[in-house]
Design a protein around this motif. Structure first.
Motif, PDB file in Angstrom:
ATOM      1  N   SER A 170      49.339  22.758  16.051  1.00 25.16           N
ATOM      2  CA  SER A 170      48.070  23.400  15.703  1.00 25.16           C
ATOM      3  C   SER A 170      47.987  24.727  16.445  1.00 25.16           C
ATOM      4  N   ILE A 171      47.436  25.725  15.750  1.00 21.67           N
ATOM      5  CA  ILE A 171      47.406  27.058  16.331  1.00 21.67           C
ATOM      6  C   ILE A 171      46.157  27.799  15.879  1.00 21.67           C
ATOM      7  N   ARG A 172      45.579  28.536  16.800  1.00 28.12           N
ATOM      8  CA  ARG A 172      44.379  29.335  16.534  1.00 28.12           C
ATOM      9  C   ARG A 172      44.723  30.816  16.596  1.00 28.12           C
ATOM     10  N   PHE A 173      44.417  31.509  15.495  1.00 30.13           N
ATOM     11  CA  PHE A 173      44.505  32.964  15.441  1.00 30.13           C
ATOM     12  C   PHE A 173      43.124  33.535  15.130  1.00 30.13           C
ATOM     13  N   CYS A 174      42.073  32.817  15.435  1.00 37.33           N
ATOM     14  CA  CYS A 174      40.720  33.232  15.060  1.00 37.33           C
ATOM     15  C   CYS A 174      40.210  34.374  15.951  1.00 37.33           C
ATOM     16  N   TYR A 175      39.169  35.044  15.452  1.00 35.65           N
ATOM     17  CA  TYR A 175      38.518  36.147  16.166  1.00 35.65           C
ATOM     18  C   TYR A 175      39.506  37.251  16.544  1.00 35.65           C
ATOM     19  N   ASN A 176      40.239  37.717  15.529  1.00 29.77           N
ATOM     20  CA  ASN A 176      41.153  38.835  15.705  1.00 29.77           C
ATOM     21  C   ASN A 176      40.915  39.835  14.581  1.00 29.77           C
ATOM     22  N   ALA A 177      41.861  40.692  14.315  1.00 25.87           N
ATOM     23  CA  ALA A 177      41.741  41.687  13.245  1.00 25.87           C
ATOM     24  C   ALA A 177      42.893  41.540  12.250  1.00 25.87           C
ATOM     25  N   ILE A 178      43.333  40.318  12.033  1.00 23.62           N
ATOM     26  CA  ILE A 178      44.462  40.030  11.144  1.00 23.62           C
ATOM     27  C   ILE A 178      44.018  40.231   9.697  1.00 23.62           C
ATOM     28  N   SER A 179      44.793  41.018   8.938  1.00 29.18           N
ATOM     29  CA  SER A 179      44.430  41.278   7.544  1.00 29.18           C
ATOM     30  C   SER A 179      45.408  40.648   6.554  1.00 29.18           C
ATOM     31  N   ASP A 180      46.584  40.278   7.020  1.00 32.48           N
ATOM     32  CA  ASP A 180      47.545  39.605   6.134  1.00 32.48           C
ATOM     33  C   ASP A 180      48.425  38.667   6.959  1.00 32.48           C
ATOM     34  N   ASN A 193      38.626  36.835  10.785  1.00 31.52           N
ATOM     35  CA  ASN A 193      39.618  37.895  10.707  1.00 31.52           C
ATOM     36  C   ASN A 193      39.266  38.795   9.524  1.00 31.52           C
ATOM     37  N   ASP A 194      40.227  39.543   9.015  1.00 29.36           N
ATOM     38  CA  ASP A 194      40.009  40.464   7.894  1.00 29.36           C
ATOM     39  C   ASP A 194      40.882  40.116   6.693  1.00 29.36           C
ATOM     40  N   ILE A 195      41.162  38.851   6.511  1.00 29.91           N
ATOM     41  CA  ILE A 195      42.053  38.395   5.437  1.00 29.91           C
ATOM     42  C   ILE A 195      41.312  38.450   4.098  1.00 29.91           C
ATOM     43  N   SER A 196      41.938  39.094   3.094  1.00 25.54           N
ATOM     44  CA  SER A 196      41.289  39.216   1.783  1.00 25.54           C
ATOM     45  C   SER A 196      41.962  38.373   0.706  1.00 25.54           C
ATOM     46  N   ASN A 197      43.178  37.916   0.956  1.00 21.48           N
ATOM     47  CA  ASN A 197      43.803  37.005  -0.002  1.00 21.48           C
ATOM     48  C   ASN A 197      44.550  35.902   0.737  1.00 21.48           C
ATOM     49  N   ILE A 198      44.714  34.798   0.035  1.00 27.03           N
ATOM     50  CA  ILE A 198      45.393  33.639   0.611  1.00 27.03           C
ATOM     51  C   ILE A 198      46.875  33.770   0.277  1.00 27.03           C
ATOM     52  N   ASP A 199      47.675  33.973   1.278  1.00 29.88           N
ATOM     53  CA  ASP A 199      49.098  34.222   1.100  1.00 29.88           C
ATOM     54  C   ASP A 199      49.836  32.910   0.806  1.00 29.88           C
ATOM     55  N   LYS A 200      50.772  32.988  -0.129  1.00 27.51           N
ATOM     56  CA  LYS A 200      51.563  31.807  -0.483  1.00 27.51           C
ATOM     57  C   LYS A 200      52.481  31.350   0.650  1.00 27.51           C
ATOM     58  N   VAL A 201      52.604  32.139   1.699  1.00 23.12           N
ATOM     59  CA  VAL A 201      53.410  31.733   2.848  1.00 23.12           C
ATOM     60  C   VAL A 201      52.887  30.411   3.417  1.00 23.12           C
ATOM     61  N   LEU A 202      51.598  30.141   3.232  1.00 25.34           N
ATOM     62  CA  LEU A 202      51.014  28.890   3.740  1.00 25.34           C
ATOM     63  C   LEU A 202      51.652  27.662   3.086  1.00 25.34           C
ATOM     64  N   LEU A 203      52.200  27.834   1.892  1.00 25.41           N
ATOM     65  CA  LEU A 203      52.828  26.722   1.182  1.00 25.41           C
ATOM     66  C   LEU A 203      54.124  26.270   1.842  1.00 25.41           C
ATOM     67  N   GLN A 204      54.629  27.047   2.775  1.00 21.53           N
ATOM     68  CA  GLN A 204      55.844  26.663   3.513  1.00 21.53           C
ATOM     69  C   GLN A 204      55.551  25.577   4.549  1.00 21.53           C
ATOM     70  N   TYR A 205      54.281  25.222   4.687  1.00 21.54           N
ATOM     71  CA  TYR A 205      53.884  24.241   5.704  1.00 21.54           C
ATOM     72  C   TYR A 205      53.241  23.038   5.018  1.00 21.54           C
ATOM     73  N   PRO A 206      54.081  22.152   4.463  1.00 21.39           N
ATOM     74  CA  PRO A 206      53.569  21.042   3.657  1.00 21.39           C
ATOM     75  C   PRO A 206      52.761  20.003   4.441  1.00 21.39           C
ATOM     76  N   LYS A 207      52.843  20.030   5.755  1.00 20.76           N
ATOM     77  CA  LYS A 207      52.076  19.079   6.565  1.00 20.76           C
ATOM     78  C   LYS A 207      50.730  19.648   7.011  1.00 20.76           C
ATOM     79  N   LEU A 208      50.392  20.837   6.509  1.00 22.72           N
ATOM     80  CA  LEU A 208      49.127  21.468   6.852  1.00 22.72           C
ATOM     81  C   LEU A 208      47.973  20.615   6.329  1.00 22.72           C
ATOM     82  N   LYS A 209      47.157  20.127   7.247  1.00 22.32           N
ATOM     83  CA  LYS A 209      46.025  19.261   6.911  1.00 22.32           C
ATOM     84  C   LYS A 209      44.694  19.988   7.026  1.00 22.32           C
TER      85      LYS A 209
END
Length: 190
Positions: free
Chosen positions: A61-71, A97-113
């Protein structure tokens, strides 16, 4: 009490019990996830172990919250450097963050709950459709994005992601599921 009479533990509790302490890269002014490579995670109540030799963290589990990440351009390579076993990623917090689209890279993590995307800049409901390929996703947050104000927001997400148990920190009820089915049927008839 024998095993037949023991109360069943909810899957939400099971999910929490499977989690390691999260790596916390929140409030680090990260412009991209790759910037975490130059940072140490914030200290938490429980120390996160590192593997000998590689120094990678034993975490899922990892937190990248409260940053300025856009992609999420470098998410895979970053997680490969940081985590001992990135394919075991079960909880990812990208909120505030500043994310405007959901990147398909997330699909590389099939155990993401658990995936937190609240308080970003997501504007299109169709972005959520990408997450349908995550077989274990049971908790999602998207409130605080522009899509929250679109008609059919909740119904679209519930019908698109039928395995979800919580949306925006609220349990999904059978009534919510029935309303989502009706909404989906009305859209198909148009």
């Amino acid at each position: 009490m024998n095993s037949k009479n023991k109360p069943k533990v909810s899957s939400a509790i099971d999910t929490v019990n499977e989690m390691y302490s999260p790596l916390d890269f929140s409030y680090k002014c990260l412009a991209g996830v790759q910037d975490a490579l130059d940072e140490e995670p914030r200290p938490g109540p429980h120390k996160v172990e590192r593997t000998e030799g590689s120094g990678q963290f034993k975490a899922n589990s990892i937190r990248f919250c409260y940053n300025a990440i856009s992609d999420l351009e470098n998410l895979s390579s970053t997680l490969e450097h940081i985590l001992e076993n990135p394919l075991e990623l079960a909880w990812l917090d990208l909120s505030f963050n500043d994310i405007s689209n959901i990147d398909k890279v997330l699909l590389q993590y099939p155990k993401l709950k658990i995936l937190y995307l609240h308080s970003n800049n997501i504007e299109k409901l169709s972005e959520v459709d990408k997450l349908a390929e995550l077989p274990e996703l049971i908790s999602l947050t998207l409130h605080g994005n522009h899509i929250e104000n679109l008609p059919g927001y909740k119904e679209h997400i519930i019908s698109t992601l039928p395995r979800l148990k919580t949306l925006d920190f609220i349990s999904i009820t059978n009534q919510n599921r029935a309303e989502a089915r009706l909404s989906r049927e009305r859209v198909r008839k148009k």
